[in-house]
Design a protein around this motif. Structure first.
Motif, PDB file in Angstrom:
ATOM      1  N   VAL A 103      52.917 -26.989 -56.939  1.00 12.88           N
ATOM      2  CA  VAL A 103      51.996 -28.098 -57.118  1.00 12.88           C
ATOM      3  C   VAL A 103      51.301 -27.856 -58.448  1.00 12.88           C
ATOM      4  N   ALA A 104      51.397 -28.827 -59.354  1.00 13.74           N
ATOM      5  CA  ALA A 104      50.813 -28.672 -60.687  1.00 13.74           C
ATOM      6  C   ALA A 104      49.817 -29.788 -60.953  1.00 13.74           C
ATOM      7  N   MET A 105      48.754 -29.452 -61.665  1.00 14.95           N
ATOM      8  CA  MET A 105      47.757 -30.428 -62.088  1.00 14.95           C
ATOM      9  C   MET A 105      47.634 -30.302 -63.605  1.00 14.95           C
ATOM     10  N   LYS A 106      47.830 -31.432 -64.293  1.00 17.23           N
ATOM     11  CA  LYS A 106      47.858 -31.426 -65.751  1.00 17.23           C
ATOM     12  C   LYS A 106      46.952 -32.517 -66.293  1.00 17.23           C
ATOM     13  N   SER A 107      46.198 -32.163 -67.337  1.00 14.73           N
ATOM     14  CA  SER A 107      45.360 -33.128 -68.039  1.00 14.73           C
ATOM     15  C   SER A 107      45.683 -33.033 -69.520  1.00 14.73           C
ATOM     16  N   SER A 108      45.645 -34.158 -70.205  1.00 13.66           N
ATOM     17  CA  SER A 108      45.921 -34.148 -71.644  1.00 13.66           C
ATOM     18  C   SER A 108      44.749 -34.731 -72.427  1.00 13.66           C
ATOM     19  N   GLY A 109      43.563 -34.738 -71.843  1.00 17.20           N
ATOM     20  CA  GLY A 109      42.375 -35.306 -72.478  1.00 17.20           C
ATOM     21  C   GLY A 109      41.813 -34.398 -73.553  1.00 17.20           C
ATOM     22  N   GLU A 110      40.472 -34.441 -73.718  1.00 23.49           N
ATOM     23  CA  GLU A 110      39.784 -33.641 -74.731  1.00 23.49           C
ATOM     24  C   GLU A 110      40.024 -32.157 -74.554  1.00 23.49           C
ATOM     25  N   SER A 111      39.978 -31.698 -73.337  1.00 20.53           N
ATOM     26  CA  SER A 111      40.212 -30.280 -73.021  1.00 20.53           C
ATOM     27  C   SER A 111      41.426 -30.197 -72.098  1.00 20.53           C
ATOM     28  N   PRO A 112      42.620 -30.275 -72.661  1.00 18.88           N
ATOM     29  CA  PRO A 112      43.830 -30.307 -71.819  1.00 18.88           C
ATOM     30  C   PRO A 112      43.980 -29.014 -71.009  1.00 18.88           C
ATOM     31  N   PHE A 113      44.558 -29.148 -69.841  1.00 17.11           N
ATOM     32  CA  PHE A 113      44.812 -27.980 -69.005  1.00 17.11           C
ATOM     33  C   PHE A 113      46.060 -28.206 -68.176  1.00 17.11           C
ATOM     34  N   LEU A 114      46.592 -27.110 -67.652  1.00 18.13           N
ATOM     35  CA  LEU A 114      47.704 -27.129 -66.706  1.00 18.13           C
ATOM     36  C   LEU A 114      47.449 -26.024 -65.697  1.00 18.13           C
ATOM     37  N   PHE A 115      47.231 -26.407 -64.458  1.00 18.39           N
ATOM     38  CA  PHE A 115      47.079 -25.455 -63.359  1.00 18.39           C
ATOM     39  C   PHE A 115      48.287 -25.602 -62.446  1.00 18.39           C
ATOM     40  N   THR A 116      48.814 -24.474 -61.980  1.00 14.86           N
ATOM     41  CA  THR A 116      49.923 -24.525 -61.029  1.00 14.86           C
ATOM     42  C   THR A 116      49.589 -23.675 -59.805  1.00 14.86           C
ATOM     43  N   ASN A 117      50.192 -24.035 -58.696  1.00 15.11           N
ATOM     44  CA  ASN A 117      50.001 -23.309 -57.455  1.00 15.11           C
ATOM     45  C   ASN A 117      51.324 -23.299 -56.715  1.00 15.11           C
ATOM     46  N   ALA A 118      51.827 -22.090 -56.456  1.00 18.69           N
ATOM     47  CA  ALA A 118      53.048 -21.959 -55.651  1.00 18.69           C
ATOM     48  C   ALA A 118      52.624 -21.920 -54.190  1.00 18.69           C
ATOM     49  N   THR A 119      53.252 -22.741 -53.379  1.00 21.86           N
ATOM     50  CA  THR A 119      52.903 -22.809 -51.960  1.00 21.86           C
ATOM     51  C   THR A 119      54.170 -22.944 -51.138  1.00 21.86           C
ATOM     52  N   THR A 120      54.014 -22.862 -49.833  1.00 19.71           N
ATOM     53  CA  THR A 120      55.149 -22.916 -48.915  1.00 19.71           C
ATOM     54  C   THR A 120      54.927 -24.016 -47.889  1.00 19.71           C
ATOM     55  N   VAL A 121      55.994 -24.688 -47.514  1.00 20.52           N
ATOM     56  CA  VAL A 121      55.931 -25.729 -46.495  1.00 20.52           C
ATOM     57  C   VAL A 121      55.694 -25.058 -45.139  1.00 20.52           C
ATOM     58  N   ARG A 122      54.691 -25.555 -44.415  1.00 18.96           N
ATOM     59  CA  ARG A 122      54.363 -25.004 -43.101  1.00 18.96           C
ATOM     60  C   ARG A 122      55.318 -25.556 -42.042  1.00 18.96           C
ATOM     61  N   ASP A 125      54.763 -27.511 -39.642  1.00 20.77           N
ATOM     62  CA  ASP A 125      54.547 -28.934 -39.356  1.00 20.77           C
ATOM     63  C   ASP A 125      54.940 -29.845 -40.518  1.00 20.77           C
ATOM     64  N   GLY A 126      55.567 -29.274 -41.565  1.00 19.75           N
ATOM     65  CA  GLY A 126      56.016 -30.073 -42.706  1.00 19.75           C
ATOM     66  C   GLY A 126      54.932 -30.313 -43.745  1.00 19.75           C
ATOM     67  N   ARG A 127      53.758 -29.734 -43.545  1.00 20.28           N
ATOM     68  CA  ARG A 127      52.637 -29.946 -44.461  1.00 20.28           C
ATOM     69  C   ARG A 127      52.540 -28.803 -45.460  1.00 20.28           C
ATOM     70  N   PHE A 128      51.842 -29.068 -46.563  1.00 21.59           N
ATOM     71  CA  PHE A 128      51.592 -28.025 -47.560  1.00 21.59           C
ATOM     72  C   PHE A 128      50.148 -28.116 -48.026  1.00 21.59           C
ATOM     73  N   VAL A 129      49.644 -27.000 -48.552  1.00 25.10           N
ATOM     74  CA  VAL A 129      48.277 -26.900 -49.050  1.00 25.10           C
ATOM     75  C   VAL A 129      48.319 -26.144 -50.371  1.00 25.10           C
TER      76      VAL A 129
END
Length: 177
Positions: free
Chosen positions: A70-89, A91-95
């Motif tokens: 799961v990645a979150m990316k911004s390209s605004g004034e202060s661009p960033f890229l955060f990533t998070n490796a996770t596993t499917v539970r 019940d088919g859900r992820f966090v």
């Protein structure tokens, strides 16, 4: 004679539909063809409260134990890229949890869920300060119910379903004949 002609036309029609589904699906990888993901959110975009434990929840059709990024990316004034490796539970859900404590209130970003390098879904996201009165994301405990979801692209029925339908149709018609 009429039953055999009808059976032949039904089998031909089923095979044509199956062939069209295979032709549509062959351009994408197996993960993109059969799997998708949704991210829990209200409205057109997801809203996350900035802070050290900003949590994203969602659901996927991937098998339990499958790895997601799961990645979150911004390209605004202060661009960033955060990533998070996770596993499917089970019940088919992820966090996925992000530390957004240094992100400015009102920042726009894009949240992307990937499996095996293939994009399953992408959701526009608005990051807001805790004091802003907006809906917060559903906590990771329990089974959150999505109010609105964004889903990845993928074909409906696969080629296997079409082949099974063709064989079933042929068996039914042959018994009637």
């Amino acid at each position: 004679m009429y039953a055999r002609r009808t059976a032949a036309l039904l089998v031909l029609a089923t095979l044509l539909v199956a062939g069209a589904g295979v032709a549509t699906a062959t351009g994408a990888s197996p993960a993109a063809q059969a799997e998708n993901a949704t991210v829990d959110h209200d409205g057109e975009a997801a809203t996350l409260v900035t802070g050290p434990n900003a949590t994203v929840t969602g659901e996927t059709s991937l098998e339990a134990g499958s790895n997601l990024t799961v990645a979150m990316k911004s390209s605004g004034e202060s661009p960033f890229l955060f990533t998070n490796a996770t596993t499917v539970r089970e019940d088919g859900r992820f966090v996925a949890t992000f530390d957004l404590s240094e992100v400015t209130d009102g920042t726009n970003a894009t949240l992307t869920v990937r499996a095996d390098g293939e994009r399953l879904t992408e959701v526009p996201t608005r990051l807001v300060a805790e004091s802003t009165p907006t809906a917060s994301p559903t906590p990771a405990t329990g089974s959150p119910t999505p109010a609105n979801t964004s889903s990845g692209d993928g074909p409906g029925f696969g080629a296997l379903a079409a082949v099974v339908a063709a064989v079933g149709t042929a068996l039914i018609v042959s018994r009637r004949a």
